[in-house]
Motif scaffolding. Structure first.
Motif, PDB file in Angstrom:
ATOM      1  N   GLY A  25     -49.008  47.926  25.769  1.00 50.45           N
ATOM      2  CA  GLY A  25     -48.718  48.378  24.741  1.00 50.45           C
ATOM      3  C   GLY A  25     -49.144  49.383  24.184  1.00 50.45           C
ATOM      4  N   THR A  26     -49.880  50.654  25.272  1.00 51.40           N
ATOM      5  CA  THR A  26     -49.591  52.247  25.505  1.00 51.40           C
ATOM      6  C   THR A  26     -48.307  52.233  26.037  1.00 51.40           C
ATOM      7  OG1 THR A  26     -52.119  51.857  25.045  1.00 51.40           O
ATOM      8  CG2 THR A  26     -50.138  54.111  26.125  1.00 51.40           C
ATOM      9  N   PHE A  27     -47.634  51.505  26.865  1.00 54.81           N
ATOM     10  CA  PHE A  27     -46.454  52.134  27.533  1.00 54.81           C
ATOM     11  C   PHE A  27     -45.936  51.599  26.542  1.00 54.81           C
ATOM     12  CE2 PHE A  27     -42.948  50.631  29.479  1.00 54.81           C
ATOM     13  CZ  PHE A  27     -42.234  51.937  30.519  1.00 54.81           C
ATOM     14  N   ALA A  28     -45.446  50.601  25.828  1.00 54.73           N
ATOM     15  CA  ALA A  28     -44.136  50.700  25.165  1.00 54.73           C
ATOM     16  C   ALA A  28     -44.309  51.498  23.728  1.00 54.73           C
ATOM     17  CB  ALA A  28     -44.160  48.992  24.867  1.00 54.73           C
ATOM     18  N   LYS A  29     -45.710  51.557  23.403  1.00 57.32           N
ATOM     19  CA  LYS A  29     -45.595  52.616  22.812  1.00 57.32           C
ATOM     20  C   LYS A  29     -44.668  52.356  21.123  1.00 57.32           C
ATOM     21  CE  LYS A  29     -47.988  56.781  21.558  1.00 57.32           C
ATOM     22  NZ  LYS A  29     -47.584  58.357  21.537  1.00 57.32           N
ATOM     23  N   ASP A  30     -43.066  53.482  21.363  1.00 64.16           N
ATOM     24  CA  ASP A  30     -42.589  54.023  20.473  1.00 64.16           C
ATOM     25  C   ASP A  30     -41.109  52.865  20.835  1.00 64.16           C
ATOM     26  OD1 ASP A  30     -44.562  55.198  19.154  1.00 64.16           O
ATOM     27  OD2 ASP A  30     -43.582  56.985  20.275  1.00 64.16           O
ATOM     28  N   MET A  31     -41.337  51.734  21.568  1.00 67.02           N
ATOM     29  CA  MET A  31     -40.164  51.102  22.105  1.00 67.02           C
ATOM     30  C   MET A  31     -40.035  49.684  21.225  1.00 67.02           C
ATOM     31  SD  MET A  31     -40.355  50.634  25.950  1.00 67.02           S
ATOM     32  CE  MET A  31     -40.403  52.300  26.826  1.00 67.02           C
ATOM     33  N   LYS A  32     -38.478  49.860  20.425  1.00 63.70           N
ATOM     34  CA  LYS A  32     -38.155  48.458  19.335  1.00 63.70           C
ATOM     35  C   LYS A  32     -37.552  47.726  20.556  1.00 63.70           C
ATOM     36  CE  LYS A  32     -38.503  50.832  14.649  1.00 63.70           C
ATOM     37  NZ  LYS A  32     -37.880  51.147  13.862  1.00 63.70           N
ATOM     38  N   GLU A  33     -36.936  48.114  21.880  1.00 64.61           N
ATOM     39  CA  GLU A  33     -36.724  47.488  22.322  1.00 64.61           C
ATOM     40  C   GLU A  33     -36.438  47.609  24.032  1.00 64.61           C
ATOM     41  OE1 GLU A  33     -32.323  46.612  20.196  1.00 64.61           O
ATOM     42  OE2 GLU A  33     -31.686  48.165  22.115  1.00 64.61           O
ATOM     43  N   MET A  34     -36.148  46.836  24.971  1.00 66.16           N
ATOM     44  CA  MET A  34     -36.147  47.571  26.733  1.00 66.16           C
ATOM     45  C   MET A  34     -35.726  46.716  27.120  1.00 66.16           C
ATOM     46  SD  MET A  34     -40.314  46.274  27.596  1.00 66.16           S
ATOM     47  CE  MET A  34     -41.309  47.199  26.910  1.00 66.16           C
ATOM     48  N   ASP A  35     -35.300  47.171  28.362  1.00 67.59           N
ATOM     49  CA  ASP A  35     -34.116  46.249  29.754  1.00 67.59           C
ATOM     50  C   ASP A  35     -35.610  45.893  30.831  1.00 67.59           C
ATOM     51  OD1 ASP A  35     -35.357  48.736  31.634  1.00 67.59           O
ATOM     52  OD2 ASP A  35     -33.238  49.855  30.908  1.00 67.59           O
ATOM     53  N   PHE A  36     -35.165  45.190  31.117  1.00 66.80           N
ATOM     54  CA  PHE A  36     -35.686  44.612  32.719  1.00 66.80           C
ATOM     55  C   PHE A  36     -36.653  45.462  33.410  1.00 66.80           C
ATOM     56  CE2 PHE A  36     -36.506  42.411  37.391  1.00 66.80           C
ATOM     57  CZ  PHE A  36     -37.351  41.347  36.736  1.00 66.80           C
ATOM     58  N   LYS A  37     -36.120  46.590  33.796  1.00 68.32           N
ATOM     59  CA  LYS A  37     -37.185  48.071  34.115  1.00 68.32           C
ATOM     60  C   LYS A  37     -37.993  48.165  33.356  1.00 68.32           C
ATOM     61  CE  LYS A  37     -36.448  52.522  36.435  1.00 68.32           C
ATOM     62  NZ  LYS A  37     -36.451  53.726  35.775  1.00 68.32           N
ATOM     63  N   ASP A  38     -37.937  48.395  32.142  1.00 63.57           N
ATOM     64  CA  ASP A  38     -38.751  48.714  31.187  1.00 63.57           C
ATOM     65  C   ASP A  38     -40.201  47.474  31.103  1.00 63.57           C
ATOM     66  OD1 ASP A  38     -37.612  51.269  29.746  1.00 63.57           O
ATOM     67  OD2 ASP A  38     -36.867  50.257  28.555  1.00 63.57           O
ATOM     68  N   PHE A  39     -39.528  46.590  31.197  1.00 65.71           N
ATOM     69  CA  PHE A  39     -40.556  45.551  31.507  1.00 65.71           C
ATOM     70  C   PHE A  39     -41.704  45.275  32.814  1.00 65.71           C
ATOM     71  CE2 PHE A  39     -41.303  41.394  32.905  1.00 65.71           C
ATOM     72  CZ  PHE A  39     -42.156  40.981  32.457  1.00 65.71           C
ATOM     73  N   CYS A  40     -40.650  45.403  33.384  1.00 69.85           N
ATOM     74  CA  CYS A  40     -41.702  45.914  35.278  1.00 69.85           C
ATOM     75  C   CYS A  40     -42.735  46.980  35.098  1.00 69.85           C
ATOM     76  CB  CYS A  40     -40.734  46.324  36.696  1.00 69.85           C
ATOM     77  SG  CYS A  40     -39.306  44.857  36.686  1.00 69.85           S
ATOM     78  N   ASN A  41     -42.248  48.034  34.732  1.00 70.23           N
ATOM     79  CA  ASN A  41     -42.960  49.338  33.936  1.00 70.23           C
ATOM     80  C   ASN A  41     -44.489  48.591  33.277  1.00 70.23           C
ATOM     81  OD1 ASN A  41     -41.459  50.689  35.878  1.00 70.23           O
ATOM     82  ND2 ASN A  41     -40.564  51.402  34.404  1.00 70.23           N
ATOM     83  N   MET A  42     -43.771  48.472  31.847  1.00 69.12           N
ATOM     84  CA  MET A  42     -45.135  47.834  31.431  1.00 69.12           C
ATOM     85  C   MET A  42     -46.022  46.828  32.071  1.00 69.12           C
ATOM     86  SD  MET A  42     -43.765  46.030  27.428  1.00 69.12           S
ATOM     87  CE  MET A  42     -43.879  44.436  28.483  1.00 69.12           C
ATOM     88  N   PHE A  43     -45.142  45.911  32.986  1.00 63.47           N
ATOM     89  CA  PHE A  43     -46.263  44.487  33.717  1.00 63.47           C
ATOM     90  C   PHE A  43     -47.274  45.500  34.190  1.00 63.47           C
ATOM     91  CE2 PHE A  43     -47.213  41.055  35.554  1.00 63.47           C
ATOM     92  CZ  PHE A  43     -47.201  39.890  35.185  1.00 63.47           C
ATOM     93  N   GLU A  44     -46.516  46.379  34.588  1.00 63.60           N
ATOM     94  CA  GLU A  44     -47.584  47.693  36.885  1.00 63.60           C
ATOM     95  C   GLU A  44     -48.933  48.464  35.118  1.00 63.60           C
ATOM     96  OE1 GLU A  44     -45.402  50.219  39.124  1.00 63.60           O
ATOM     97  OE2 GLU A  44     -46.720  49.814  39.778  1.00 63.60           O
ATOM     98  N   ALA A  45     -48.065  48.848  33.768  1.00 64.32           N
ATOM     99  CA  ALA A  45     -49.316  49.095  33.084  1.00 64.32           C
ATOM    100  C   ALA A  45     -49.758  48.418  32.655  1.00 64.32           C
ATOM    101  CB  ALA A  45     -48.414  49.995  31.915  1.00 64.32           C
ATOM    102  N   GLY A  46     -50.150  47.287  33.112  1.00 60.58           N
ATOM    103  CA  GLY A  46     -51.116  46.243  32.260  1.00 60.58           C
ATOM    104  C   GLY A  46     -51.658  46.252  33.269  1.00 60.58           C
ATOM    105  N   VAL A  47     -50.906  45.982  34.344  1.00 62.49           N
ATOM    106  CA  VAL A  47     -52.077  45.459  36.018  1.00 62.49           C
ATOM    107  C   VAL A  47     -52.456  45.787  36.912  1.00 62.49           C
ATOM    108  CG1 VAL A  47     -51.372  44.350  38.545  1.00 62.49           C
ATOM    109  CG2 VAL A  47     -49.826  43.098  36.565  1.00 62.49           C
TER     110      VAL A  47
END
Ligand code: ADP
Ligand code: MG
Length: 212
Positions: free
Chosen positions: A92-114
């Protein structure tokens, strides 16, 4: 692929649904090498998260994931509450202000969680925990990103690997969490947290496959 806030909300609701459907199995797995509360713990937390998501308006992906995080942290007893809570908080911190994201963002977001789980749990791959699914799933997503694969294929590959990794947890000794008290007696059993992480990776795949 573009993921927006509404889609993220639906995916979390789908995760809540699959955890509820499989709560008895998760609890049975935990009864074998832990204290038999993993399914009920997570179900309680995700039901609260569902209530929260359905009762308020959320603007960004970050807001949604942070609401899930705080709900899990305050409602799930046991190790998995703070760990999954941290996963959603860091994502959530990674996706802070995002209202939409692409697959690259998804990967980075998942990585932040892991990375958050690793830090919070002081744990890594091959310790018979949820990370035995989360880390290989992340690796698979990233490889698919690098190879420019279709997202549907990427999510499917990650699920297949996650399934193998769940089985793999039977073959290793727990060195973190409650199951580590059992030493060699943890062999032959699936780690409950690895199984619940599989359901999360699967829910993401099924959403994009269009089944849910
Ligand atoms: P508890 O063990 O406190 O009863 P749960 O039963 O809800 O908590 O969750 C157990 C799961 O938590 C384990 O199966 C494992 O996957 C995960 N886990 C426990 N400790 C750690 C850790 N340090 N790092 C990562 N995952 C962990
Ligand atoms: Mg337990």
């Amino acid at each position: 692929m573009t993921v927006n806030s509404e889609m993220v909300k639906t995916i979390v609701l789908n995760i809540a649904k699959t955890i509820e459907e499989n709560k008895q199995y998760l609890t049975d797995l935990d009864a074998a090498i832990g204290d038999g509360d993993h399914g009920s713990n997570l179900n309680k937390g995700f039901l609260k998260a569902e209530e929260k998501l359905n009762s308020s308006e959320f603007n960004t992906i970050g807001d949604i994931l942070k609401a899930v995080a705080t709900t899990l942290i305050s409602n799930v007893g046991g190790a998995s509450g703070p760990l999954y809570g941290t996963f959603f908080l860091k994502a959530g911190t990674f996706a802070k202000d995002m209202k939409e994201m692409d697959f690259k963002d998804f990967c980075n977001m998942f990585e932040a969680g892991v990375e958050g789980v690793k830090m919070r749990g002081k744990s890594d791959i091959n310790e018979k925990t949820m990370l035995d699914v989360l880390i290989p799933a992340l690796k698979s997503y990233k490889a698919s990103l690098d190879n420019d694969e279709e997202c549907k294929d990427a999510f499917k590959k990650a699920v297949d690997i996650a399934k193998e990794r769940v089985e793999f947890t039977k073959t290793i000794i727990a060195t973190k969490g409650r199951a580590s008290y059992l030493g060699e007696r943890s062999l032959g059993h699936i780690d409950p947290g690895a199984m619940s992480s599989f359901y999360i990776v699967e829910a993401i795949y099924l959403y994009f496959k269009g089944e849910n």
